[in-house]
Scaffold this active site. Sequence first.
Site, PDB file in Angstrom:
ATOM      1  N   HIS A  92       0.875  -1.177   0.000  1.00  0.00           N
ATOM      2  CA  HIS A  92       0.000   0.000   0.000  1.00  0.00           C
ATOM      3  C   HIS A  92       0.909   1.223   0.000  1.00  0.00           C
ATOM      4  O   HIS A  92       1.726   1.404   0.896  1.00  0.00           O
ATOM      5  CB  HIS A  92      -0.915   0.013   1.226  1.00  0.00           C
ATOM      6  N   CYS A  93       0.750   2.078  -1.006  1.00  0.00           N
ATOM      7  CA  CYS A  93       1.641   3.232  -1.129  1.00  0.00           C
ATOM      8  C   CYS A  93       0.885   4.509  -0.773  1.00  0.00           C
ATOM      9  O   CYS A  93       0.032   4.957  -1.555  1.00  0.00           O
ATOM     10  CB  CYS A  93       2.187   3.316  -2.555  1.00  0.00           C
TER      11      CYS A  93
END
Length: 369
Positions: free
Chosen positions: A195-196
Amino acid sequence: MKDCEYRQIPPGVAGPAPGTVVSSPPLSTGPERAGPARRPRRKWEVFPGRNRFYCGGRLMLARHSGVFALTLGLILATSGLFFAFDCPFLASHLTLAIPIIAAILFFFVISCLLQTSFRDPGILPRATPSEAADLEKRIDSMGTSTYRPPARTMEVVINKYVVKLKYCYTCKMFRPPRTSHCSVCDNCVERFDHHCPWVGNCVGKRNYRYFYAFILSLSFLTAFIFACVVTHLTLRSQRDGFLATLKTTPASVLELVICFFSVWSILGLSGFHTYLVASNLTTNEDIKGSWSNKRGSEFANPYSHKSILTNCCAVLCGPFHPSLIDRRGFIQPDVGTPASPKSEIPSFGAKTDTSMEDACQDFAISCTA
Ligand SMILES: [Zn+2]
Ligand SMILES: [Zn+2]
């Protein structure tokens, strides 16, 4: 009157969904609220994950996307300052190619960022209640009579390697290979990378190539701006003196500072993801060490093609996969048939054990072929 607690909304229910509506517009179009001509609702309006939807469900983003705004702001501000204060000088004293190259890079970076951020990363739809109950029954019938069954796992063979599939208690299904549940977005994502927060989305099967193109082009853009600003300041200071140049071009100095501190991390990230692409790995697998140091040197990555070029082609040039969550589709009225879970949405949770294995094999073939 209103219950505010969270509960999962079955996709077949057409009624209002108090706890999970993301941003449904008001329905006050007429005096009759519960009349027969009710506006049909779309699936994104009752989507159970923690996402925001825009443009009628066409665009999606993680719920907390403040860092994404920071990323976008930094790129726009730095590039804007460069085009306004450096490009005129460099174009007149050196070559017109500098602003042209910078503009091409800038538009490429922005389009890749937006594609990464607003695209469905490869979310798997959750099992419907009837599908979940069906799978639950099958698991119970397989287990022993102890009152608490052991950890729910399933093993499939991929390229002669045994891969364990875990059961997702939130999505109520066995996760296909390489799928992981994102704790931020609360969704199972296929070929989950990470997850960025910088792009405000998960990075997975459907947006990894855009993410990779984004960080690679951003490192080129940052290095290009940095080199051009250094050239600009050098040329000016030869003419006006160093201190006078700093005083007359504060914007260039600011760009220099931003580029200097960001270029190292962006270059490092690009290098790391180039290594991942070349070995057909995900960040998640690399951090967990899924294919290394577990069972000696014989246990290798089952998805690797043993060739850097083939791995790069498989990761970056593979076929485009359609979104499985059908977020623009209308919610079908509930027909109340618990024994007929044939949903339009493909779901691993609804499959029998043999077909589940077949599906996983198909999935693995599609990953590796
Ligand atoms: Zn899940
Ligand atoms: Zn996420």
